[in-house]
Design an enzyme around this catalytic site. Structure first.
Site, PDB file in Angstrom:
ATOM      1  N   HIS A  66       1.411  -0.931   0.329  1.00  0.00           N
ATOM      2  CA  HIS A  66      -0.241  -0.267   0.164  1.00  0.00           C
ATOM      3  C   HIS A  66       0.873   1.087   0.280  1.00  0.00           C
ATOM      4  O   HIS A  66       1.949   0.757   0.367  1.00  0.00           O
ATOM      5  CB  HIS A  66      -0.828  -0.094   1.071  1.00  0.00           C
ATOM      6  CG  HIS A  66      -0.401  -0.270   2.402  1.00  0.00           C
ATOM      7  ND1 HIS A  66      -0.336   1.127   3.242  1.00  0.00           N
ATOM      8  CD2 HIS A  66      -0.203  -0.964   3.362  1.00  0.00           C
ATOM      9  CE1 HIS A  66       0.423   1.555   4.355  1.00  0.00           C
ATOM     10  NE2 HIS A  66       0.432   0.438   4.735  1.00  0.00           N
ATOM     11  N   ASP A  92       6.436   2.021   7.109  1.00  0.00           N
ATOM     12  CA  ASP A  92       5.228   2.001   6.214  1.00  0.00           C
ATOM     13  C   ASP A  92       3.728   2.545   5.030  1.00  0.00           C
ATOM     14  O   ASP A  92       3.406   3.794   5.398  1.00  0.00           O
ATOM     15  CB  ASP A  92       4.274   2.197   7.379  1.00  0.00           C
ATOM     16  CG  ASP A  92       2.870   1.508   8.050  1.00  0.00           C
ATOM     17  OD1 ASP A  92       2.335   0.586   6.514  1.00  0.00           O
ATOM     18  OD2 ASP A  92       2.303   1.670   8.499  1.00  0.00           O
ATOM     19  N   GLU A 110      -5.312   1.374   2.437  1.00  0.00           N
ATOM     20  CA  GLU A 110      -5.237   0.282   3.745  1.00  0.00           C
ATOM     21  C   GLU A 110      -5.107   1.081   4.707  1.00  0.00           C
ATOM     22  O   GLU A 110      -5.784   0.842   5.385  1.00  0.00           O
ATOM     23  CB  GLU A 110      -4.028  -0.279   3.009  1.00  0.00           C
ATOM     24  CG  GLU A 110      -3.402  -1.530   3.928  1.00  0.00           C
ATOM     25  CD  GLU A 110      -3.196  -0.775   6.153  1.00  0.00           C
ATOM     26  OE1 GLU A 110      -2.779  -1.611   6.477  1.00  0.00           O
ATOM     27  OE2 GLU A 110      -2.701  -0.039   6.081  1.00  0.00           O
ATOM     28  N   GLU A 153       4.306  -5.373   4.819  1.00  0.00           N
ATOM     29  CA  GLU A 153       3.666  -4.302   6.203  1.00  0.00           C
ATOM     30  C   GLU A 153       5.496  -4.382   6.709  1.00  0.00           C
ATOM     31  O   GLU A 153       6.455  -5.756   6.450  1.00  0.00           O
ATOM     32  CB  GLU A 153       2.863  -5.035   6.719  1.00  0.00           C
ATOM     33  CG  GLU A 153       1.376  -4.655   6.504  1.00  0.00           C
ATOM     34  CD  GLU A 153       1.423  -3.473   6.269  1.00  0.00           C
ATOM     35  OE1 GLU A 153       2.089  -2.570   6.574  1.00  0.00           O
ATOM     36  OE2 GLU A 153       0.352  -3.218   5.771  1.00  0.00           O
TER      37      GLU A 153
END
Length: 364
Positions: A71, A102, A129, A154
């Site tokens: 994402h 992230d 996300e 992730e």
């Protein structure tokens, strides 16, 4: 510094410069996606706007059997950042910037690995996300495109995570009867008293599940996040609102837990609505979940990925698992840095992840 890491950092600097904060969900099909298109000229690319800032970028070269998912949206920055969050800073052993951990660092490494060879590859980048509104993944799953496995990026410190908790968020409202608080009250008169009694029962139930286990995880994670209601101290509260969330083990049934929590309200809550649900990884009943976990372990072993512990945080890997794919979580960085001011990722983590995906994609 290796050539692959240098390329990863160059891409990451550009990816960080694009504002993909979510909220405000003001993400379009241009900007960061124009950059990615230009970097992957030998890929067949589809960019789809699913509305509300949800944009998916699906890129395929050759006939890959593995899908990489990342994402690109980030959380909003906070006032505690020490410098512009959209300008990546290179330090001795790390880089700092909004989304570097992230999880734009993984996206940058995928692009660098793709440019370093000509192997078969498939990437699905998404931008919803952080909104708890997975339109991109839902649209992809509806197409039924076959892949042997999906590797969802992730921050896992470059360890393969095979299991994590699910998540459910709930909004409850309670109704009472306004009145003067000086007299003896009927137990159901105050909406706030109903709320407090519900909370005690719910917390006791969570304690009773402390010894439940799956894949190294124990117990049910539970949090009452917000309670509102009432008018003043000498008035019986006519209404109250409560928001809570819980994170079940893969072996726990979310519907059963919801029914149990709803049943603790006496009298029944005025309303009880689940506002978001994410399944556990792996999905399914305990037997099916274990079967899927072992399948994901086989994938990790085939790619020589170190196996990490199950984690408490939720990822969209569970959506792929629920959709029938063998899915695991694997990415650079530490989850402790996600969503923080001056977010960073260590160079060693980026280098390791880039080298791993280069080996998977290009056989190097």
């Amino acid at each position: 510094m290796t050539t692959l890491l240098d390329s990863t950092l160059a891409h990451l600097e550009r990816l960080v410069s694009y504002d993909t904060r979510n909220p405000p969900r003001a993400i379009t099909t241009g900007g960061i996606f124009d950059y990615l298109r230009a970097q992957l000229p030998d890929f067949a690319i589809e960019v789809i706007d699913h509305g509300a800032g949800a944009v998916s970028f699906y890129a395929v070269r050759g006939t890959p059997t593995i899908l990489f998912n990342v994402h690109l949206d980030t959380v909003p920055d906070s006032p505690h950042w020490s410098a512009d969050p959209h300008v990546m800073r290179r330090l001795d052993d790390r880089v700092v910037g909004l989304g570097v951990c992230d999880i734009k660092g993984a996206a940058a490494a995928l692009v660098a690995a793709a440019q370093a060879g000509s192997g078969d590859a498939a990437f699905l980048f998404s931008t919803d996300e952080e909104a708890n509104d997975p339109r991109c993944i839902a649209a992809f799953l509806a197409r039924g495109i076959p892949y042997e496995a999906v590797l969802v990026a992730e921050p896992t410190r470059c360890e393969a995570v095979l299991a994590h908790r699910g998540i459910s968020s709930v909004l409850m409202t309670f109704a009472g009867r306004a009145g003067h608080a000086s007299g003896k009250q009927d137990p159901s008169a105050s909406a706030l008293h109903q709320t407090m009694r519900w909370g005690g029962k719910a917390l006791d139930h969570v304690d009773s599940l402390a010894h439940a286990r799956f894949g190294g995880l124990t117990g049910l994670r539970f949090n009452i996040g917000r309670v509102e209601g009432g008018i003043k101290a000498n008035m019986i509260a006519p209404a109250a609102e409560l928001r809570f969330g819980f994170r079940p083990l893969p072996s726990m049934d979310i519907d059963e837990l919801l029914a149990t929590f709803a049943g603790f309200a006496d009298p029944a809550a005025a309303s009880f609505a689940e506002t978001f649900r994410g399944p556990s990884l792996p999905s399914g009943d305990i037997a099916r979940a274990e079967e899927r976990r072992l399948a994901a372990r086989d994938v990790a072993d085939a790619f020589d990925l170190p196996i990490g512990n199950a984690v408490d945080f939720w990822t969209e890997a569970s959506l792929f698992s629920a959709g029938g794919y063998t899915a695991l979580v694997y990415g650079p960085g530490d989850i402790a840095q996600a969503h923080t001011a001056d977010e960073f990722v260590m160079l060693e983590q980026l280098e390791r992840y880039a080298a791993t995906v280069h080996r998977i994609i290009n056989g190097v």
